[in-house]
Scaffold this motif. Structure first.
Motif, PDB file in Angstrom:
ATOM      1  N   ARG B 187       0.821  -1.197   0.000  1.00 61.63           N
ATOM      2  CA  ARG B 187       0.000   0.000   0.000  1.00 61.63           C
ATOM      3  C   ARG B 187       0.871   1.271   0.000  1.00 61.63           C
ATOM      4  N   GLY B 188       0.594   2.166  -0.924  1.00 62.60           N
ATOM      5  CA  GLY B 188       1.309   3.442  -0.975  1.00 62.60           C
ATOM      6  C   GLY B 188       2.704   3.356  -1.577  1.00 62.60           C
ATOM      7  N   ALA B 189       3.108   2.152  -2.030  1.00 58.52           N
ATOM      8  CA  ALA B 189       4.467   1.980  -2.557  1.00 58.52           C
ATOM      9  C   ALA B 189       4.435   1.947  -4.090  1.00 58.52           C
ATOM     10  N   GLU B 190       5.541   1.463  -4.664  1.00 55.94           N
ATOM     11  CA  GLU B 190       5.645   1.357  -6.110  1.00 55.94           C
ATOM     12  C   GLU B 190       4.560   0.418  -6.653  1.00 55.94           C
ATOM     13  N   ALA B 191       4.004   0.794  -7.806  1.00 52.64           N
ATOM     14  CA  ALA B 191       2.957  -0.020  -8.416  1.00 52.64           C
ATOM     15  C   ALA B 191       3.146  -0.031  -9.926  1.00 52.64           C
ATOM     16  N   LEU B 192       2.489  -0.991 -10.564  1.00 56.89           N
ATOM     17  CA  LEU B 192       2.596  -1.103 -12.012  1.00 56.89           C
ATOM     18  C   LEU B 192       1.213  -1.343 -12.613  1.00 56.89           C
ATOM     19  N   MET B 193       0.913  -0.581 -13.665  1.00 58.86           N
ATOM     20  CA  MET B 193      -0.344  -0.752 -14.403  1.00 58.86           C
ATOM     21  C   MET B 193       0.000  -1.271 -15.786  1.00 58.86           C
ATOM     22  N   ILE B 194      -0.777  -2.211 -16.276  1.00 59.12           N
ATOM     23  CA  ILE B 194      -0.546  -2.678 -17.649  1.00 59.12           C
ATOM     24  C   ILE B 194      -1.894  -2.763 -18.357  1.00 59.12           C
ATOM     25  N   PHE B 195      -1.958  -2.152 -19.522  1.00 58.62           N
ATOM     26  CA  PHE B 195      -3.195  -2.092 -20.303  1.00 58.62           C
ATOM     27  C   PHE B 195      -2.953  -2.742 -21.656  1.00 58.62           C
ATOM     28  N   GLU B 196      -3.869  -3.615 -22.079  1.00 59.12           N
ATOM     29  CA  GLU B 196      -3.875  -4.079 -23.467  1.00 59.12           C
ATOM     30  C   GLU B 196      -4.856  -3.189 -24.226  1.00 59.12           C
ATOM     31  N   CYS B 197      -4.388  -2.595 -25.339  1.00 54.63           N
ATOM     32  CA  CYS B 197      -5.208  -1.638 -26.099  1.00 54.63           C
ATOM     33  C   CYS B 197      -5.540  -2.221 -27.465  1.00 54.63           C
ATOM     34  N   ASP B 198      -6.674  -1.799 -28.023  1.00 54.30           N
ATOM     35  CA  ASP B 198      -7.074  -2.316 -29.330  1.00 54.30           C
ATOM     36  C   ASP B 198      -6.200  -1.788 -30.468  1.00 54.30           C
ATOM     37  N   THR B 199      -5.678  -0.574 -30.294  1.00 55.65           N
ATOM     38  CA  THR B 199      -4.818   0.002 -31.341  1.00 55.65           C
ATOM     39  C   THR B 199      -3.541   0.513 -30.699  1.00 55.65           C
ATOM     40  N   LEU B 200      -2.472   0.602 -31.495  1.00 53.84           N
ATOM     41  CA  LEU B 200      -1.188   1.074 -30.985  1.00 53.84           C
ATOM     42  C   LEU B 200      -1.286   2.572 -30.703  1.00 53.84           C
ATOM     43  N   PRO B 201      -1.118   3.002 -29.437  1.00 47.01           N
ATOM     44  CA  PRO B 201      -1.248   4.426 -29.113  1.00 47.01           C
ATOM     45  C   PRO B 201      -0.096   5.242 -29.720  1.00 47.01           C
ATOM     46  N   GLU B 202      -0.376   6.520 -29.983  1.00 46.01           N
ATOM     47  CA  GLU B 202       0.678   7.441 -30.400  1.00 46.01           C
ATOM     48  C   GLU B 202       1.721   7.504 -29.290  1.00 46.01           C
ATOM     49  N   ILE B 203       2.982   7.698 -29.682  1.00 40.41           N
ATOM     50  CA  ILE B 203       4.061   7.737 -28.694  1.00 40.41           C
ATOM     51  C   ILE B 203       3.896   8.939 -27.753  1.00 40.41           C
ATOM     52  N   SER B 204       3.168   9.964 -28.226  1.00 41.14           N
ATOM     53  CA  SER B 204       2.935  11.168 -27.404  1.00 41.14           C
ATOM     54  C   SER B 204       2.145  10.857 -26.132  1.00 41.14           C
ATOM     55  N   ILE B 205       1.511   9.701 -26.078  1.00 46.47           N
ATOM     56  CA  ILE B 205       0.748   9.319 -24.881  1.00 46.47           C
ATOM     57  C   ILE B 205       1.673   9.250 -23.663  1.00 46.47           C
ATOM     58  N   ILE B 206       2.945   8.940 -23.911  1.00 45.54           N
ATOM     59  CA  ILE B 206       3.904   8.792 -22.801  1.00 45.54           C
ATOM     60  C   ILE B 206       4.019  10.099 -22.022  1.00 45.54           C
ATOM     61  N   GLU B 207       4.272  11.221 -22.739  1.00 46.68           N
ATOM     62  CA  GLU B 207       4.415  12.514 -22.064  1.00 46.68           C
ATOM     63  C   GLU B 207       3.109  12.933 -21.407  1.00 46.68           C
ATOM     64  N   LYS B 208       2.005  12.638 -22.082  1.00 50.44           N
ATOM     65  CA  LYS B 208       0.702  13.017 -21.509  1.00 50.44           C
ATOM     66  C   LYS B 208       0.464  12.299 -20.183  1.00 50.44           C
ATOM     67  N   LEU B 209       0.806  11.008 -20.133  1.00 47.06           N
ATOM     68  CA  LEU B 209       0.604  10.254 -18.888  1.00 47.06           C
ATOM     69  C   LEU B 209       1.561  10.733 -17.798  1.00 47.06           C
ATOM     70  N   LYS B 210       2.742  11.174 -18.213  1.00 48.19           N
ATOM     71  CA  LYS B 210       3.741  11.619 -17.223  1.00 48.19           C
ATOM     72  C   LYS B 210       3.370  12.965 -16.589  1.00 48.19           C
ATOM     73  N   THR B 211       2.352  13.656 -17.148  1.00 47.84           N
ATOM     74  CA  THR B 211       1.892  14.880 -16.492  1.00 47.84           C
ATOM     75  C   THR B 211       1.189  14.556 -15.174  1.00 47.84           C
ATOM     76  N   ILE B 212       0.797  13.293 -15.006  1.00 48.80           N
ATOM     77  CA  ILE B 212       0.245  12.876 -13.701  1.00 48.80           C
ATOM     78  C   ILE B 212       1.446  12.695 -12.760  1.00 48.80           C
ATOM     79  N   PRO B 213       1.518  13.464 -11.663  1.00 48.38           N
ATOM     80  CA  PRO B 213       2.743  13.480 -10.845  1.00 48.38           C
ATOM     81  C   PRO B 213       3.160  12.095 -10.329  1.00 48.38           C
ATOM     82  N   GLN B 214       2.181  11.237 -10.034  1.00 53.00           N
ATOM     83  CA  GLN B 214       2.531   9.931  -9.444  1.00 53.00           C
ATOM     84  C   GLN B 214       3.021   8.921 -10.478  1.00 53.00           C
TER      85      GLN B 214
END
Lengths: 305, 224
Positions: B187-214
């Motif tokens: 609880r409250g420590a390092e965690a990992l999320m993994i999503f299977e997506c129907d289409t290959l996301p644009e690489i720009s999704i990486i920076e967008k997700l990193k705007t979330i501080p955690q």
């Protein structure tokens, strides 16, 4: 999961008032975000690889990477034409056995094949399809419909049981291939009248029959062990594909002749899953039991090292 | 049990023999490990379990795993020559036999490294039949990734609201999630999320997700 259960699949086809092949190709197109035309084009390519594999595997000079196997398909084909040949099962059936071995002999030679559902069981479906097409004058569209049906039956085993010899013995591989082939052959050869008075009833009849065909085929291979000599996909896998096709076509014949297997197909798949799991690890591809540990098999293994 | 999403998982793949689970599946497992790692590793230590260890040699499992790490496809005729290809590609590799009671029969554990980038991943996966594979562990985190669909993998700190922040970005980018799994060290420590997506996301999704501080690290992994 799009193909988990046979009963659900048949219900879906009935609701949509379409043939089973149409129902499957529509699901496939939706699931993979493509068109029915593209699904069928891809299956046509697969059919072409199967044809080429049977052709190459039927050459008399084919040899596996180890040198243990190769050439049996050619010998069987050739035996039909020899004046001194003894004919027990007829030329058509002999050709079917030979064509079933051809793909697996090419596979052992590290050639290019279509896993159906696995490489070790890659001979059954093309062996039956590519021989029966001549006898029954089947066009490519019919064969592609057959591949769709075979794929959906295989997917039921994938979802409810396993396709891995390491997890469920050869029953999971050649057994599944035989059930797929029995169902597909029944579907392709089912007599269809030009002006069927009730299309829905006709579809229902063939769909039920192909489930019986698959059940007849898999019941004959429940408990089939995976005991490859030296751990290789050669002995007895090449011969086992030929005998698997024989069981598949027995199943298709029984269903086409109107016989019904008394247990529903989904229950039979469930039984297959339980039997596969009960096969001991020594008979699940580990080469630690069965044919793999006879004195001669051990000698072959030693000599290959 | 396997999850056939497509009849082409059953009638297919088109592959170089001799074994769909031990040859083609091994190529795909190597390729998926490489894709999750994000590049060709400089070094690979591979542990083999179950029948991968017992009968892998006769099936060409080892050359197949290396072929996958080099990015070869399952119908590539160069699969039998992958050890030589690895040498010229600068990939050092070694194999060891491991034993475990609870591993699937055909399982490999990859320890992949790029020492000059201080990058080390441990990825465990199994070949589950017919050429289908599943990666079951990345580092210490249990995951379920088949390589049939593109993946988004994100490392983050376990806090309330992260999943909703991440999926809001997916919704804005019109990314449809086929499956997801989250796990954490505690609880409250390092965690990992993994999503299977129907289409290959644009690489720009990486920076967008990193705007979330955690969210610290994001990786987009193409299907293999």
């Amino acid at each position: 999961m799009p193909y988990a259960c046979f009963t659900t699949l048949l219900q879906d086809a009935a609701d949509k008032q379409c043939s089973l092949a149409e129902c499957i190709q529509t699901r496939e197109a939706t699931e993979s975000d493509t068109s029915v035309t593209q699904v069928r084009a891809r299956l046509a390519e697969i059919l072409a690889v199967m044809r080429e594999a049977v052709r190459q595997g039927s050459q008399p000079d084919i040899k596996s990477r180890t040198g243990l196997t190769g050439g049996d398909a050619a010998r069987l084909f050739d035996s039909v034409n020899r004046p001194d040949s003894v004919n027990v099962i007829g030329p058509l059936f002999t050709h079917i056995l030979a064509a079933s071995m051809a793909t697996v002999e090419l596979n052992a030679a590290m050639g290019r094949i279509v896993a159906a559902p696995t490489a070790g069981a890659s001979g059954v479906l093309p062996g039956a399809f590519l021989t029966l097409l001549h006898e029954h004058d089947l066009d490519d569209d019919t064969l592609i419909d057959g591949l769709l049906v075979a794929g959906a039956i295989g997917a039921c085993f994938a979802a409810q049981a396993t396709l891995s010899g390491a997890a469920g013995g050869c029953q999971a591989e050649v057994g599944t291939a035989a059930a797929m082939t029995a169902a597909a052959v029944t579907y392709m050869l089912w007599p269809r009248e030009e002006s069927a008075s009730s299309t829905a009833a006709a579809n229902e009849a063939v769909n039920e029959a192909l489930g019986h065909a698959a059940s007849f085929a898999i019941q004959g291979q429940l408990g089939l062990v995976c005991d490859p000599v030296a751990g290789l996909v050669e002995i007895p896998c090449i011969a086992r594909n030929a005998t698997g096709t024989a069981v598949a076509l027995a199943g298709a014949q029984m269903a086409l002749s109107g016989l019904k297997f008394p247990l529903p197909f989904d229950e039979v798949v469930d039984a297959a899953a339980r039997v596969g799991a009960a096969i001991p690890p020594s008979l699940r591809e580990t080469a630690k039991g069965g044919l793999a540990i006879t004195p001669t098999a051990k000698r072959i293994r030693r000599e290959l090292r | 049990m396997s999850t056939a999403r497509s009849i082409f998982d059953i009638i297919g793949p088109v592959m170089v023999g001799p074994s769909s689970s031990h040859t083609a599946g091994a190529v795909r497992l190597g390729a998926l490990a490489r894709a999750i790692f994000g590049e060709q590793p400089r070094s690979a230590r591979i542990g083999l379990y179950g029948s991968f260890a017992d009968t892998g040699e006769g099936h060409g499992t080892q050359v197949a795993l290396i072929a996958g790490l080099l990015g070869l496809k399952v119908d590539d005729p160069r699969i039998p020559d992958s050890f030589e290809l690895a040498q010229s590609a600068g990939l050092d590799f070694s194999f060891e036999e491991l034993s475990s009671d609870d591993a699937h029969p055909n399982t490999a554990r990859f320890v992949l490294e790029c020492p000059e980038k201080d990058k080390l991943f441990t990825i465990t996966g199994s070949s589950i039949g017919g050429g289908s594979v599943i990666v079951t562990r990345i580092g210490s985190f249990p995951v379920e990734a088949t390589g049939d669909l593109p993946l988004i993998v994100a490392r983050h700190t376990d806090e309330p609201g992260i999943i909703s922040a991440v999926t809001a970005i997916f919704a804005a980018e019109n990314i449809n999630i086929a499956s997801m799994k989250m796990s954490r060290e505690r609880r409250g420590a390092e965690a990992l999320m993994i999503f299977e997506c129907d289409t290959l996301p644009e690489i720009s999704i990486i920076e967008k997700l990193k705007t979330i501080p955690q969210v610290h690290k994001v990786r987009v992994v193409p299907a293999v």
